[in-house]
Design an enzyme around this catalytic site. Structure first.
Site, mmCIF file in Angstrom:
data_model
loop_
_atom_site.group_PDB
_atom_site.id
_atom_site.type_symbol
_atom_site.label_atom_id
_atom_site.label_comp_id
_atom_site.label_asym_id
_atom_site.label_seq_id
_atom_site.Cartn_x
_atom_site.Cartn_y
_atom_site.Cartn_z
ATOM 1 C CE LYS A 13 1.754 -5.994 3.422
ATOM 2 N NZ LYS A 13 2.343 -4.925 2.593
ATOM 3 N NE ARG A 88 1.539 -0.700 7.179
ATOM 4 C CZ ARG A 88 0.866 -1.266 6.186
ATOM 5 N NH1 ARG A 88 0.000 -2.209 6.416
ATOM 6 N NH2 ARG A 88 1.080 -0.880 4.964
ATOM 7 N NE ARG A 127 -1.769 -1.507 -4.695
ATOM 8 C CZ ARG A 127 -1.136 -1.757 -3.562
ATOM 9 N NH1 ARG A 127 -0.986 -3.005 -3.152
ATOM 10 N NH2 ARG A 127 -0.646 -0.801 -2.821
ATOM 11 N NE ARG A 133 -4.427 1.049 -2.021
ATOM 12 C CZ ARG A 133 -3.656 0.296 -1.258
ATOM 13 N NH1 ARG A 133 -3.675 -1.009 -1.404
ATOM 14 N NH2 ARG A 133 -2.886 0.824 -0.339
ATOM 15 N NE ARG A 144 1.130 3.016 0.724
ATOM 16 C CZ ARG A 144 0.619 2.705 -0.471
ATOM 17 N NH1 ARG A 144 0.346 3.637 -1.348
ATOM 18 N NH2 ARG A 144 0.392 1.453 -0.774
HETATM 19 P P1 ADP Z 1 0.443 -1.247 1.545
HETATM 20 O O1 ADP Z 1 1.047 -2.460 2.192
HETATM 21 O O2 ADP Z 1 0.617 -1.224 0.073
HETATM 22 O O3 ADP Z 1 0.850 0.046 2.213
HETATM 23 P P2 ADP Z 1 -2.131 -1.660 2.876
HETATM 24 O O4 ADP Z 1 -3.439 -1.917 2.197
HETATM 25 O O5 ADP Z 1 -1.580 -2.712 3.753
HETATM 26 O O6 ADP Z 1 -1.141 -1.309 1.681
HETATM 27 O O7 ADP Z 1 -2.224 -0.308 3.723
HETATM 28 C C1 ADP Z 1 -2.701 0.898 3.163
HETATM 29 C C2 ADP Z 1 -2.629 2.002 4.212
HETATM 30 O O8 ADP Z 1 -3.474 1.671 5.310
HETATM 31 C C3 ADP Z 1 -1.254 2.237 4.839
HETATM 32 O O9 ADP Z 1 -0.441 3.106 4.062
HETATM 33 C C4 ADP Z 1 -1.628 2.864 6.186
HETATM 34 O O10 ADP Z 1 -1.981 4.232 6.041
HETATM 35 C C5 ADP Z 1 -2.902 2.091 6.537
HETATM 36 N N1 ADP Z 1 -2.607 0.896 7.369
HETATM 37 C C6 ADP Z 1 -2.774 -0.410 7.024
HETATM 38 N N2 ADP Z 1 -2.392 -1.223 8.015
HETATM 39 C C7 ADP Z 1 -1.974 -0.412 9.015
HETATM 40 C C8 ADP Z 1 -1.428 -0.629 10.315
HETATM 41 N N3 ADP Z 1 -1.220 -1.867 10.785
HETATM 42 N N4 ADP Z 1 -1.099 0.448 11.057
HETATM 43 C C9 ADP Z 1 -1.292 1.692 10.615
HETATM 44 N N5 ADP Z 1 -1.796 1.989 9.404
HETATM 45 C C10 ADP Z 1 -2.127 0.950 8.603
#
Ligand code: ADP
Length: 170
Positions: A13, A88, A127, A133, A144
Site C-alpha cells: 500500500k 480497517r 522491510r 520496525r 496482523r
Molecule cells: P501494515 O499495513 O503493514 O499493518 P501500517 O503501517 O498500516 O502497516 O500499520 C501498522 C500498525 O499500526 C497496525 O498493525 C496497527 O496496529 C496500527 N494501525 C494502523 N492503522 C490503523 C487503523 N486504521 N486502526 C487501528 N490500528 C491501526
C-alpha cells in the site's frame, strides 16, 4: 481526488501510495506512519499505541478517529488525499463516511491491493531489516494478517465464494 487504499500488511500500500502521490500530487496519509511518529515523539497516544502495535492488533477506533480527524482538518487536503491504512474495520469505515460527509469531501475511489500471502511474508522480512520496525516479526505479521482477514476484508464487497477463497489463502 480522494482515494482510499486497502490491502493486507506488506501488500505494498505504501509503495503504491507513493506512486499515486507523485502522479496526482496529493498528500499521502498513512495511519501507520502517523502512529509511528507519535511513538517516536513519545506522546501519551504513542505510548498507548506502541503496546497494541507490537501485538499486531488494531489501535482503538477512538484514538484512530481522533488522529484522522486532526489530519483531515489540515489545509493540504483541500485538493484530496491518498488514505493508506484507514479504515480497517466497519466502525472506522462508518466514522470516515460521517466525517467526510460533514467535510463535504466524499471518497472518490477505494482500491484494494491483493497479493499472495507468502510474498507478503517475504516482503515484510525484508522491510523489517530495512526499517527496524518492532512489529515486523513473523509472529506479529501473522497476527496482523488474521486481523486483516477478520476485520478489514469485510469492508470489501466481494462475493462469499471469493471471500472464502481469499481467506483460505491468508
Ligand atoms: P501494515 O499495513 O503493514 O499493518 P501500517 O503501517 O498500516 O502497516 O500499520 C501498522 C500498525 O499500526 C497496525 O498493525 C496497527 O496496529 C496500527 N494501525 C494502523 N492503522 C490503523 C487503523 N486504521 N486502526 C487501528 N490500528 C491501526
Amino acid at each position: 481526488m480522494r482515494i482510499v487504499l486497502l490491502g493486507a500488511p506488506g501488500s505494498g500500500k505504501g509503495t503504491q501510495a507513493a506512486l499515486l502521490v507523485e502522479e496526482l500530487n496529493l498528500p499521502h496519509i498513512s495511519t501507520g506512519e502517523l502512529l509511528r511518529s507519535a511513538v517516536k515523539a513519545g506522546t501519551d497516544l504513542g505510548l498507548q499505541a506502541k503496546v497494541v502495535m507490537d501485538r499486531g492488533e488494531l489501535v482503538s477506533d477512538e484514538i484512530m478517529l481522533g488522529l484522522i480527524e486532526e489530519r483531515l482538518s489540515r489545509a493540504d487536503v483541500a485538493q484530496g488525499f491518498i488514505l493508506d491504512g484507514y479504515p480497517r474495520n466497519i466502525v472506522q469505515a462508518e466514522a470516515l463516511d460521517r466525517l467526510l460527509e460533514r467535510l463535504e469531501q466524499p471518497v472518490d475511489e477505494a482500491l484494494q491491493i491483493d497479493v499472495d500471502v507468502e510474498m507478503v511474508i517475504a516482503r515484510i522480512a525484508k522491510r523489517a531489516a530495512q526499517e527496524d520496525r518492532s512489529d515486523d516479526t513473523e509472529e506479529t505479521v501473522r497476527k496482523r494478517m488474521d486481523v486483516y482477514a477478520a476485520q478489514t476484508l469485510s469492508l470489501i464487497h466481494i462475493s462469499e465464494p471469493t471471500r472464502q477463497y481469499c481467506q483460505s489463502r491468508m
